[in-house]
Design a protein around this motif. Structure first.
Motif, PDB file in Angstrom:
ATOM      1  N   ILE A   1       0.368  21.878  77.120  1.00 60.44           N
ATOM      2  CA  ILE A   1      -1.028  21.320  76.620  1.00 60.44           C
ATOM      3  C   ILE A   1      -0.942  20.718  75.508  1.00 60.44           C
ATOM      4  O   ILE A   1      -0.190  21.133  74.521  1.00 60.44           O
ATOM      5  CB  ILE A   1      -1.656  22.801  76.347  1.00 60.44           C
ATOM      6  CG1 ILE A   1      -1.853  23.568  77.700  1.00 60.44           C
ATOM      7  CG2 ILE A   1      -3.064  22.612  75.645  1.00 60.44           C
ATOM      8  CD1 ILE A   1      -2.493  25.171  77.547  1.00 60.44           C
ATOM      9  N   GLY A   2      -1.709  19.669  75.075  1.00 58.65           N
ATOM     10  CA  GLY A   2      -1.695  18.876  73.908  1.00 58.65           C
ATOM     11  C   GLY A   2      -2.954  18.450  73.764  1.00 58.65           C
ATOM     12  O   GLY A   2      -4.117  18.014  74.449  1.00 58.65           O
ATOM     13  N   VAL A   3      -3.622  18.952  72.502  1.00 64.55           N
ATOM     14  CA  VAL A   3      -5.161  19.160  72.212  1.00 64.55           C
ATOM     15  C   VAL A   3      -5.308  18.649  70.665  1.00 64.55           C
ATOM     16  O   VAL A   3      -4.582  18.712  69.748  1.00 64.55           O
ATOM     17  CB  VAL A   3      -5.783  20.547  72.442  1.00 64.55           C
ATOM     18  CG1 VAL A   3      -5.942  20.685  73.767  1.00 64.55           C
ATOM     19  CG2 VAL A   3      -5.062  21.631  71.762  1.00 64.55           C
ATOM     20  N   GLU A   4      -6.751  18.626  70.440  1.00 64.30           N
ATOM     21  CA  GLU A   4      -7.217  18.587  68.961  1.00 64.30           C
ATOM     22  C   GLU A   4      -7.413  20.035  68.874  1.00 64.30           C
ATOM     23  O   GLU A   4      -6.997  20.433  67.637  1.00 64.30           O
ATOM     24  CB  GLU A   4      -8.481  17.909  68.866  1.00 64.30           C
ATOM     25  CG  GLU A   4      -7.821  16.150  68.557  1.00 64.30           C
ATOM     26  CD  GLU A   4      -9.174  15.145  68.966  1.00 64.30           C
ATOM     27  OE1 GLU A   4     -10.160  15.137  68.249  1.00 64.30           O
ATOM     28  OE2 GLU A   4      -8.812  14.194  69.923  1.00 64.30           O
TER      29      GLU A   4
ATOM     30  N   ARG B   1      -9.381  12.788  85.489  1.00 59.58           N
ATOM     31  CA  ARG B   1      -9.548  11.994  84.295  1.00 59.58           C
ATOM     32  C   ARG B   1     -11.027  12.199  84.098  1.00 59.58           C
ATOM     33  O   ARG B   1     -11.855  11.837  84.898  1.00 59.58           O
ATOM     34  CB  ARG B   1      -9.169  10.800  84.607  1.00 59.58           C
ATOM     35  CG  ARG B   1      -8.978   9.672  83.292  1.00 59.58           C
ATOM     36  CD  ARG B   1      -8.101   8.567  83.867  1.00 59.58           C
ATOM     37  NE  ARG B   1      -6.751   8.686  83.294  1.00 59.58           N
ATOM     38  CZ  ARG B   1      -6.445   8.758  82.193  1.00 59.58           C
ATOM     39  NH1 ARG B   1      -7.388   8.509  80.976  1.00 59.58           N
ATOM     40  NH2 ARG B   1      -5.152   8.543  81.566  1.00 59.58           N
TER      41      ARG B   1
ATOM     42  N   GLU C   1       0.614  22.126  71.825  1.00 59.81           N
ATOM     43  CA  GLU C   1       0.607  21.505  70.534  1.00 59.81           C
ATOM     44  C   GLU C   1      -0.711  20.886  70.260  1.00 59.81           C
ATOM     45  O   GLU C   1      -1.661  20.343  71.192  1.00 59.81           O
ATOM     46  CB  GLU C   1       1.546  19.973  70.975  1.00 59.81           C
ATOM     47  CG  GLU C   1       2.801  20.319  70.850  1.00 59.81           C
ATOM     48  CD  GLU C   1       3.814  19.090  71.241  1.00 59.81           C
ATOM     49  OE1 GLU C   1       3.194  17.959  71.716  1.00 59.81           O
ATOM     50  OE2 GLU C   1       4.772  19.092  70.883  1.00 59.81           O
TER      51      GLU C   1
ATOM     52  N   SER D   1      -4.241  17.186  78.636  1.00 59.06           N
ATOM     53  CA  SER D   1      -4.600  16.746  77.267  1.00 59.06           C
ATOM     54  C   SER D   1      -5.829  16.698  77.170  1.00 59.06           C
ATOM     55  O   SER D   1      -6.665  16.077  77.781  1.00 59.06           O
ATOM     56  CB  SER D   1      -3.827  15.337  77.459  1.00 59.06           C
ATOM     57  OG  SER D   1      -4.281  14.513  76.439  1.00 59.06           O
ATOM     58  N   ALA D   2      -6.467  17.298  76.139  1.00 58.24           N
ATOM     59  CA  ALA D   2      -7.745  17.212  75.887  1.00 58.24           C
ATOM     60  C   ALA D   2      -8.330  17.186  74.320  1.00 58.24           C
ATOM     61  O   ALA D   2      -7.350  17.267  73.495  1.00 58.24           O
ATOM     62  CB  ALA D   2      -8.530  18.663  76.373  1.00 58.24           C
ATOM     63  N   GLY D   3      -9.450  16.967  74.191  1.00 57.49           N
ATOM     64  CA  GLY D   3      -9.940  16.860  72.736  1.00 57.49           C
ATOM     65  C   GLY D   3     -10.326  18.196  72.380  1.00 57.49           C
ATOM     66  O   GLY D   3      -9.519  18.930  71.613  1.00 57.49           O
TER      67      GLY D   3
ATOM     68  N   ASP E   1      -6.615  14.880  81.960  1.00 60.76           N
ATOM     69  CA  ASP E   1      -7.245  14.402  80.658  1.00 60.76           C
ATOM     70  C   ASP E   1      -8.478  14.559  80.527  1.00 60.76           C
ATOM     71  O   ASP E   1      -9.412  13.958  81.443  1.00 60.76           O
ATOM     72  CB  ASP E   1      -7.019  12.793  80.875  1.00 60.76           C
ATOM     73  CG  ASP E   1      -5.439  12.629  80.572  1.00 60.76           C
ATOM     74  OD1 ASP E   1      -4.476  13.436  80.390  1.00 60.76           O
ATOM     75  OD2 ASP E   1      -5.043  11.363  80.776  1.00 60.76           O
ATOM     76  N   LEU E   2      -8.907  15.312  79.601  1.00 59.00           N
ATOM     77  CA  LEU E   2     -10.401  15.704  79.350  1.00 59.00           C
ATOM     78  C   LEU E   2     -10.976  15.546  77.880  1.00 59.00           C
ATOM     79  O   LEU E   2      -9.819  15.565  77.078  1.00 59.00           O
ATOM     80  CB  LEU E   2     -10.845  16.946  79.818  1.00 59.00           C
ATOM     81  CG  LEU E   2     -11.025  17.024  81.540  1.00 59.00           C
ATOM     82  CD1 LEU E   2     -10.828  18.835  81.767  1.00 59.00           C
ATOM     83  CD2 LEU E   2     -12.089  16.459  82.041  1.00 59.00           C
ATOM     84  N   GLU E   3     -11.995  14.935  77.691  1.00 62.42           N
ATOM     85  CA  GLU E   3     -12.197  15.255  76.046  1.00 62.42           C
ATOM     86  C   GLU E   3     -12.631  16.548  75.923  1.00 62.42           C
ATOM     87  O   GLU E   3     -12.477  17.243  74.950  1.00 62.42           O
ATOM     88  CB  GLU E   3     -13.390  14.041  75.889  1.00 62.42           C
ATOM     89  CG  GLU E   3     -13.030  12.583  75.654  1.00 62.42           C
ATOM     90  CD  GLU E   3     -11.934  12.410  74.771  1.00 62.42           C
ATOM     91  OE1 GLU E   3     -11.758  12.949  73.601  1.00 62.42           O
ATOM     92  OE2 GLU E   3     -10.914  11.920  75.283  1.00 62.42           O
TER      93      GLU E   3
ATOM     94  N   ASP F   1      -3.930  20.166  66.882  1.00 57.24           N
ATOM     95  CA  ASP F   1      -4.212  20.379  65.368  1.00 57.24           C
ATOM     96  C   ASP F   1      -4.683  21.812  64.763  1.00 57.24           C
ATOM     97  O   ASP F   1      -4.476  22.214  63.874  1.00 57.24           O
ATOM     98  CB  ASP F   1      -5.375  19.488  65.046  1.00 57.24           C
ATOM     99  CG  ASP F   1      -4.716  18.075  65.209  1.00 57.24           C
ATOM    100  OD1 ASP F   1      -3.466  18.046  65.436  1.00 57.24           O
ATOM    101  OD2 ASP F   1      -5.563  16.998  65.480  1.00 57.24           O
TER     102      ASP F   1
ATOM    103  N   GLU G   1     -14.602  12.866  81.066  1.00 55.71           N
ATOM    104  CA  GLU G   1     -15.053  13.315  79.584  1.00 55.71           C
ATOM    105  C   GLU G   1     -15.059  14.730  79.304  1.00 55.71           C
ATOM    106  O   GLU G   1     -14.616  15.218  78.593  1.00 55.71           O
ATOM    107  CB  GLU G   1     -16.302  12.420  79.295  1.00 55.71           C
ATOM    108  CG  GLU G   1     -16.228  10.810  79.163  1.00 55.71           C
ATOM    109  CD  GLU G   1     -15.384  10.565  77.819  1.00 55.71           C
ATOM    110  OE1 GLU G   1     -15.586  11.153  76.851  1.00 55.71           O
ATOM    111  OE2 GLU G   1     -14.467   9.636  77.901  1.00 55.71           O
TER     112      GLU G   1
ATOM    113  N   LEU H   1       0.126  17.968  82.478  1.00 52.12           N
ATOM    114  CA  LEU H   1      -0.088  18.156  81.107  1.00 52.12           C
ATOM    115  C   LEU H   1      -1.690  18.304  80.856  1.00 52.12           C
ATOM    116  O   LEU H   1      -2.396  17.343  81.734  1.00 52.12           O
ATOM    117  CB  LEU H   1       0.365  17.143  80.212  1.00 52.12           C
ATOM    118  CG  LEU H   1      -0.020  17.270  78.807  1.00 52.12           C
ATOM    119  CD1 LEU H   1       0.808  17.799  78.009  1.00 52.12           C
ATOM    120  CD2 LEU H   1       0.275  15.574  78.221  1.00 52.12           C
TER     121      LEU H   1
END
Lengths: 211, 228
Positions: B140-143, B89, B176, B123-125, B106-108, B178, B91, B121
């Motif tokens: 993978i779930g990201v911006e 976990r 997934e 999950s990142a910015g 989990d990372l930004e 944007d 930033e 998973l």
């Protein structure tokens, strides 16, 4: 009671948020990890959410997020002090569609325009209304539940509680416990409803915060 | 945390130390920390093992570092092999080498070169990664996600045709986000707003919202446009 689930895709279409936002909120722990339910479907693995809870939560996040940073929001969503001091009149309750008129007529004092309901009472009425409109209990049982809630919930104070509604061989009874509780039943007992104060708060929050 | 009162942990050589709360942890050599450790700054050079969880504002690792528990860090700079046995976990993470996470990550920000292997998973910015070999993620779930592959020379190409682990490729089940810009990726499902499928990709199903470009060298099974 099986909770209704919503797939991630439907959720995003319904709420208009993006994948990025959803994952960001997850990272910030605005959406609890255990709400992400992995299930196999014929196209592979899909993620589902408990429908009512996630919709309530997302609604709250969207409404509140302009005023606060995401970190503040995480505290706020689990904070009950925000709404605890509020009081409502019967008109306000009906106008905001918190409790139906039928329910309020039976359990509240709808004729008295000056009577206010404190937040605890609103929670009780809202719980009743939800279960009644969901068809989970009949009116007699609702009377019983109303008295149980009115008598017992103040004892929990600020702590959360959970309500179990159990039926066995036609006999129904209620059980209140401090949340989170793990309760095991014997074979013939059927758990009709399990609802916790946090669930109710979540849904109420959504209704109260709506402009 | 009162920085003045916390001690430093400075070790050199083949040694071990106790876990606990520190201001600065600096380990050189083959070092082992017995237990959970929390520090404002964690520096490790060499072969470092932490037998517990690590919480730090900044982690600088050169060489091989292994955290047996979970790792929580604001900034991570890793050169070499970073292994976390549970969740990661943080930033931002800047990586040169290999990141191995057995739990969720989990990372930004995740930037760097090399490979990563995440069981859970990711999950990142924002992810901006250049692959040097076979990378894996449970999902993978990201911006935004940019995956590039190293344009290796002839020797690299020759070696990677013999040993499949050396082939720059990202293997995952679902992506997934944007904005997705992929190369050399093999996934079952890709869902996103703006999607670019670059060369070397093999995707089972693509669902997109606004824009999709597919390179001729990519294999895509089914395409669906959402939101209509």
């Amino acid at each position: 009671m099986e909770e209704e689930l919503i797939s991630k895709k439907e959720l995003l279409e319904l709420t208009g948020i993006s994948y990025g936002q959803l994952y960001r909120w997850k990272r910030k722990q605005l959406i609890p990890e255990e709400w992400f339910i992995r299930k196999s479907v014929f196209t592979g693995q899909e993620t589902f959410f408990p429908k009512e809870r996630i919709l309530g939560r997302i609604h709250n996040i969207i409404n509140l997020k302009d005023g606060f940073s995401l970190d503040e929001l995480a505290d706020k969503l689990t904070d009950t002090a925000l709404v605890n001091g509020l009081a409502f009149t019967a008109d306000q309750i009906i106008e905001r569609n918190i409790v139906s008129r039928v329910c309020l007529e039976r359990f509240g004092d709808i004729m008295d325009k000056t009577k206010t309901y404190d937040f605890g009472q609103v929670v009780q009425l809202f719980t009743l209304d939800r279960l009644l409109s969901g068809g989970e209990l009949n009116l007699d049982e609702a009377d019983q539940l109303f008295h149980t809630l009115a008598e017992q919930t103040p004892r929990f104070g600020a702590k959360g509680w959970e309500l179990f509604f159990i039926r066995k061989m036609g006999v129904s009874f209620f059980l209140l416990s401090a949340a989170p509780a793990e309760i095991l039943f014997d074979k013939g007992a059927r758990l009709v409803v399990r609802i916790s104060l946090t669930d109710i708060m979540e849904q109420l929050n959504g209704k109260l915060n709506r402009p | 945390m009162d920085e003045q009162q916390l001690p430093d942990l400075l070790l050199t050589g083949v040694t071990g130390g106790a876990g606990g709360r520190y201001n600065k942890v600096s380990l050189d050599g083959v070092c082992k920390v017995n237990g959970n450790v929390s520090a404002r700054m964690f520096q490790g050079n060499g072969v470092i093992t932490v037998l517990g969880d690590a919480v730090t504002e900044e982690l600088q690792a050169n060489g091989k570092i292994k955290i047996n528990g979970s790792l929580q860090a604001e900034r991570i700079g890793g050169d070499g092999l970073v292994t976390v046995n549970r969740d990661l976990r943080g930033e931002s993470c800047r990586l040169n080498g290999k990141l191995n996470v057995k739990g969720n990550c989990d990372l930004e920000e995740l930037n760097g070169e090399g490979v990563f292997e995440i069981k859970g998973l990711l999950s990142a910015g924002h992810v901006n990664f250049t692959l040097h070999g076979q990378a894996k993620a449970g999902g993978i779930g990201v911006e935004s996600l940019v995956i590039r592959s190293l344009d290796g020379g002839i020797w690299n190409k020759l070696a990677s045709s013999i040993i499949s682990k050396l082939k720059a490729q990202l293997i995952t089940t679902i992506i997934e986000g944007d904005v997705l810009d992929l190369e050399c990726t093999s996934a079952e499902v890709v869902r996103g707003g703006v999607v670019r499928i670059g060369p070397g990709c093999s995707i089972g199903r693509v669902e997109y919202l606004t824009e999709l470009t597919v390179h001729p060298d990519a294999a895509v099974g089914r395409v669906e446009k959402n939101g209509e």
